[in-house]
Write a protein that holds these residues in place. Structure first.
Motif, PDB file in Angstrom:
ATOM      1  N   HIS A 290       0.821  -1.198   0.000  1.00 45.03           N
ATOM      2  CA  HIS A 290       0.000   0.000   0.000  1.00 45.03           C
ATOM      3  C   HIS A 290       0.862   1.258   0.000  1.00 45.03           C
ATOM      4  CE1 HIS A 290      -3.657  -2.265   1.410  1.00 45.03           C
ATOM      5  NE2 HIS A 290      -4.137  -1.451   0.491  1.00 45.03           N
ATOM      6  N   GLN A 293       2.959   2.000  -3.094  1.00 47.04           N
ATOM      7  CA  GLN A 293       2.198   2.477  -4.263  1.00 47.04           C
ATOM      8  C   GLN A 293       2.098   4.003  -4.280  1.00 47.04           C
ATOM      9  OE1 GLN A 293       1.443   0.886  -6.770  1.00 47.04           O
ATOM     10  NE2 GLN A 293       0.617  -1.168  -6.346  1.00 47.04           N
ATOM     11  N   GLU A 294       1.912   4.552  -3.098  1.00 45.93           N
ATOM     12  CA  GLU A 294       1.682   5.989  -2.980  1.00 45.93           C
ATOM     13  C   GLU A 294       2.816   6.814  -3.626  1.00 45.93           C
ATOM     14  OE1 GLU A 294      -1.163   6.435  -1.115  1.00 45.93           O
ATOM     15  OE2 GLU A 294      -1.280   8.606  -1.400  1.00 45.93           O
ATOM     16  N   ARG A 297       3.067   6.404  -7.374  1.00 43.67           N
ATOM     17  CA  ARG A 297       2.049   7.138  -8.146  1.00 43.67           C
ATOM     18  C   ARG A 297       2.446   8.603  -8.286  1.00 43.67           C
ATOM     19  NH1 ARG A 297      -2.327   8.200  -6.561  1.00 43.67           N
ATOM     20  NH2 ARG A 297      -2.064   7.692  -4.358  1.00 43.67           N
ATOM     21  N   MET A 298       2.997   9.129  -7.181  1.00 41.51           N
ATOM     22  CA  MET A 298       3.412  10.536  -7.226  1.00 41.51           C
ATOM     23  C   MET A 298       4.479  10.725  -8.299  1.00 41.51           C
ATOM     24  SD  MET A 298       1.567  12.122  -5.138  1.00 41.51           S
ATOM     25  CE  MET A 298       0.227  10.966  -5.186  1.00 41.51           C
ATOM     26  N   SER A 300       5.290   8.849 -10.987  1.00 44.12           N
ATOM     27  CA  SER A 300       4.878   8.680 -12.381  1.00 44.12           C
ATOM     28  C   SER A 300       3.850   9.733 -12.805  1.00 44.12           C
ATOM     29  CB  SER A 300       4.354   7.272 -12.615  1.00 44.12           C
ATOM     30  OG  SER A 300       3.248   7.048 -11.788  1.00 44.12           O
ATOM     31  N   ASN A 301       2.867   9.974 -11.921  1.00 53.55           N
ATOM     32  CA  ASN A 301       1.822  10.932 -12.289  1.00 53.55           C
ATOM     33  C   ASN A 301       2.375  12.330 -12.562  1.00 53.55           C
ATOM     34  OD1 ASN A 301      -0.849   9.673 -12.319  1.00 53.55           O
ATOM     35  ND2 ASN A 301      -0.357   9.114 -10.217  1.00 53.55           N
ATOM     36  N   PHE A 302       3.256  12.768 -11.637  1.00 49.51           N
ATOM     37  CA  PHE A 302       3.745  14.146 -11.825  1.00 49.51           C
ATOM     38  C   PHE A 302       4.740  14.258 -12.965  1.00 49.51           C
ATOM     39  CE2 PHE A 302       1.637  14.643  -7.767  1.00 49.51           C
ATOM     40  CZ  PHE A 302       0.922  15.806  -8.022  1.00 49.51           C
ATOM     41  N   ASN A 330       5.821   2.231 -13.407  1.00 46.55           N
ATOM     42  CA  ASN A 330       4.699   1.326 -13.716  1.00 46.55           C
ATOM     43  C   ASN A 330       5.039  -0.121 -13.405  1.00 46.55           C
ATOM     44  OD1 ASN A 330       2.615   2.983 -14.547  1.00 46.55           O
ATOM     45  ND2 ASN A 330       3.480   3.200 -16.612  1.00 46.55           N
ATOM     46  N   SER A 333       5.206  -0.697  -9.792  1.00 49.77           N
ATOM     47  CA  SER A 333       3.850  -0.738  -9.248  1.00 49.77           C
ATOM     48  C   SER A 333       3.232  -2.124  -9.426  1.00 49.77           C
ATOM     49  CB  SER A 333       3.000   0.327  -9.935  1.00 49.77           C
ATOM     50  OG  SER A 333       1.648   0.077  -9.681  1.00 49.77           O
ATOM     51  N   GLU A 337       2.116  -4.747  -6.581  1.00 44.29           N
ATOM     52  CA  GLU A 337       0.756  -5.301  -6.599  1.00 44.29           C
ATOM     53  C   GLU A 337       0.785  -6.835  -6.500  1.00 44.29           C
ATOM     54  OE1 GLU A 337      -3.029  -5.178  -6.154  1.00 44.29           O
ATOM     55  OE2 GLU A 337      -1.945  -3.280  -6.481  1.00 44.29           O
ATOM     56  N   LEU A 340       1.704  -7.976  -3.100  1.00 43.46           N
ATOM     57  CA  LEU A 340       0.528  -7.842  -2.254  1.00 43.46           C
ATOM     58  C   LEU A 340      -0.387  -9.053  -2.440  1.00 43.46           C
ATOM     59  CD1 LEU A 340      -1.013  -5.963  -0.344  1.00 43.46           C
ATOM     60  CD2 LEU A 340      -2.112  -4.963  -2.328  1.00 43.46           C
TER      61      LEU A 340
END
Lengths: 500, 149
Positions: A290, A293-294, A297-298, A300-302, A330, A333, A337, A340
């Motif tokens: 969990h 992932q956070e 995401r930051m 890749s997204n930004f 990615n 991630s 996953e 997990l």
């Protein structure tokens, strides 16, 4: 009675009666042509002569001898002979007159008795077990074996002793029982046979365990006991050895039990530790996944927003860097996953229930329909068991991963996956066969390890967790998984699920 | 022009707040995005208490599950147990698509569920879908609108 007259010096038979002739199987005429020595046993020829000589010297008036004649047919005839002399006118001995009784039958009877007595003596004395004749608790006669048993070197020293003399005061079953036993031996009556297990003492005072068999017999109106001994030393020794061994065995057994108990406790403890650490690990993996992932995401997204808003300023090179960074994020991630997913498998609450595997497979094949279409694959699905005890979601995942791998690692124009099952006594055997690129047997263990990949990501994408997930699922079901494979021909994965 | 749609985002991660804002800016539907940075603040906003006196009732709540103080699940539970709030559609935002999280959310009557994507463009797609779904396809219960009217 046979009567025969012989010449005194010549010993020629001068006359005889019919009885004598018949006694030796001759006629009177035949007899009268023989000498006395002719019809005598070779060993007894002299006997007569000696006796007669003694008589002639006047020592005896009449003499009685026993001697052997020989019958015409060669058999011995025992005779009791009274010898008289017939004197002539001048008082000289003219003839010997022999009055002959056939005592062959008597002699044979005597001889038989002697043999029988001798046989009995041998039998009694040389018997390999101790024997005695007892009268009133006293040893009247004994044999060599009893002497041996009680360590006496001559019979005479033992004969006359009583049973009490050769037995210790203290017997197996407590004190003063010796009299009781001896009294019992006195009480046995004719025809009765009994036996006792008790102790004797030998000449040196050493105790000897024995069993005595007593049989009462009447001899000429008196009751005797015939006794036979069975030496129990060897048996007792063996019994003691067995008891010792049993004791040791018991001791070992107790030791073993205690060791097992300790081990069990240790095992339970380590089991608890293991359960705890497993749980910790699951929680850790779940939390890590969990929380990992956070930030991902930051990143890749930004980066993507950066690319979108400042595309021109970044230029081709800048955009490529961003592409790699985003691609990396990615992939990471996906790894997180899968991790997990892997950690979730062991969690409690995944209960086994009777499941129709056909339904599961159909839904999983549907999930894969896009991929199947793209790769022009076909799935050959044989009928699977309708009631298998398993965790349905996990089992579905298991089939999904194996089918998916079969399609993915496949360069064939028409990938084909065949799914079969086979019923065995206590388990089901499943196989998922493909016509893909194959797996080298040297990786037979490695392929099932977490994050183990056998191909570059450009060749076949993936996280390397699929088969380790399969193995974990099968193991959680206490089954086994393995594969057969031939390079460029295909691979068949097998796994088992228990019926109970 | 149609009234903008009121959205309340309850989320503690500044990055995600910015991402969500960006994504909704991109959307075709006009919207006002209000942000609360933890569960307690979110409930203050919904009950229009304290600094949120006079706040609008949102047409849609975007709720993060992992938050300090009052976490997403507790907030969801409170919303769904309150008659005045229960009809506001709640979309759960989460980093994982673990079944556990999904089941938990649906048990608490979340209306939808979004996994926060790693890929921003994917996120844009998701947001677009949410917008379409909730404001074009699904009829939102009226009382939320009535409150605004």
């Amino acid at each position: 009675m046979g009567i025969v007259i012989t010449g005194h010096k010549s010993s020629a038979i001068l006359d005889c009666n019919q009885a004598f002739a018949e006694m030796l199987g001759y006629s009177i005429e035949e007899m009268c042509s023989k000498r006395s020595v002719d019809i005598s046993h070779p060993e007894d020829r002299k006997l007569h002569v000696d006796d007669v000589e003694e008589m002639t010297k006047g020592k005896k008036k009449i003499t009685k001898i026993e001697k052997r004649y020989l019958h015409k047919d060669g058999q011995i005839v025992w005779a009791e002979i009274n010898i008289y002399f017939s004197l002539n006118e001048v008082g000289e001995i003219a003839y010997d007159i022999l009055m002959v009784n056939n005592i062959t039958a008597k002699k044979e009877a005597e001889s038989n008795l002697k043999i029988s007595e001798r046989n009995f003596d041998i039998l009694f004395d040389k018997a390999p077990f101790p024997l005695a004749i007892i009268k009133g608790g006293r040893l009247i006669d004994i044999n060599g074996s009893l002497c041996q048993l009680l360590n006496y070197n001559s019979k005479e020293k033992l004969i006359g002793k009583t049973l009490i003399d050769i037995s210790p005061e203290y017997q197996f079953c407590g004190s003063k029982t010796i009299n009781k036993i001896v009294n019992q031996t006195r009480k046995i009556t004719r025809g009765e046979c009994t036996n006792y297990e008790w102790l004797h003492i030998d000449k040196n005072g050493i105790s000897i365990p024995v069993r005595t068999y007593l049989n009462a017999v009447d001899i000429e109106g008196e009751t005797y006991a015939l006794a036979l001994w069975h030496d129990l030393r060897k048996e007792k020794e063996d019994q003691n050895k067995i008891n010792d061994l049993l004791d040791k065995l018991m001791l070992k057994n107790e030791e073993l039990e205690s060791v097992v108990e300790q081990r069990t406790i240790a095992l339970e403890e380590s089991n608890m530790d293991l359960t705890r650490s497993n749980k910790d690990l699951e929680q850790f993996a779940s939390a890590a996944s969990h929380d990992l992932q956070e930030p991902l995401r930051m990143v890749s997204n930004f980066l993507q927003i950066l690319e979108r808003q400042f595309s021109e300023k970044l230029g081709d090179e800048g955009r490529q860097y961003i592409h790699f960074a985003v691609d990396g994020a990615n992939r990471m991630s996906k790894l997180v996953e899968s991790l997990l997913q892997f950690s979730r498998l062991g969690k409690a609450g995944n209960e086994l229930r009777k499941t129709d595997l056909n339904n599961i497979i159909h839904s999983k094949v549907l999930d894969l329909s896009k991929r199947i279409e793209e790769k022009n694959a076909s799935i050959l699905l044989y009928e699977l068991p309708h009631e298998v005890l398993c965790e349905p979601n996990q089992t579905a995942q298991l089939f999904f991963n194996l089918i998916n791998n079969g399609i993915k690692f496949n360069k064939n124009e028409n990938p084909q996956i065949t799914i079969k099952s086979e019923e065995h006594q206590d388990h089901w055997l499943f196989s998922v066969e493909d016509n893909g690129i194959g797996i080298d047997q040297k990786y037979k263990e490695q392929v099932f390890e977490v994050f183990q990949r056998l191909h570059r990501k450009e060749e076949f994408e993936g996280t390397g967790i699929g088969l380790s997930l399969c193995k974990r699922i099968v193991n959680l079901h206490k089954g086994e998984i393995w594969f057969d494979s031939e390079k460029d021909k295909g691979t068949t994965f097998y796994f088992t699920l228990h019926k109970n | 022009m149609a009234k903008p749609i009121e959205i309340l985002l309850i989320e503690d991660n500044e990055g995600d707040i910015l991402l969500t804002k960006k994504a909704f800016e991109d959307g075709k539907i006009r919207n006002n995005l209000s942000v609360c940075r933890d569960g307690e603040e979110g409930l203050e906003f919904l009950y229009k208490r304290g600094q949120f006196e006079g706040a609008v009732t949102p047409d849609l709540i975007l709720l993060d599950l992992n938050m300090p103080k009052l976490n997403g699940q507790e907030v969801l539970e409170r919303i769904k147990n309150d008659e005045t709030l229960s009809s506001i559609p709640v979309v759960i935002l989460t980093t994982s698509d673990s079944e556990e999280d999904i089941m938990k959310s649906y048990k608490l009557h979340a209306n939808s569920y979004i996994k926060k994507p790693v890929d921003f463009f994917q996120f844009l797609e998701v947001v677009k879908e949410v917008q379409n779904y909730w404001f074009s396809i699904v009829r939102i219960p009226n009382n939320a609108m009535v409150g605004v009217d």
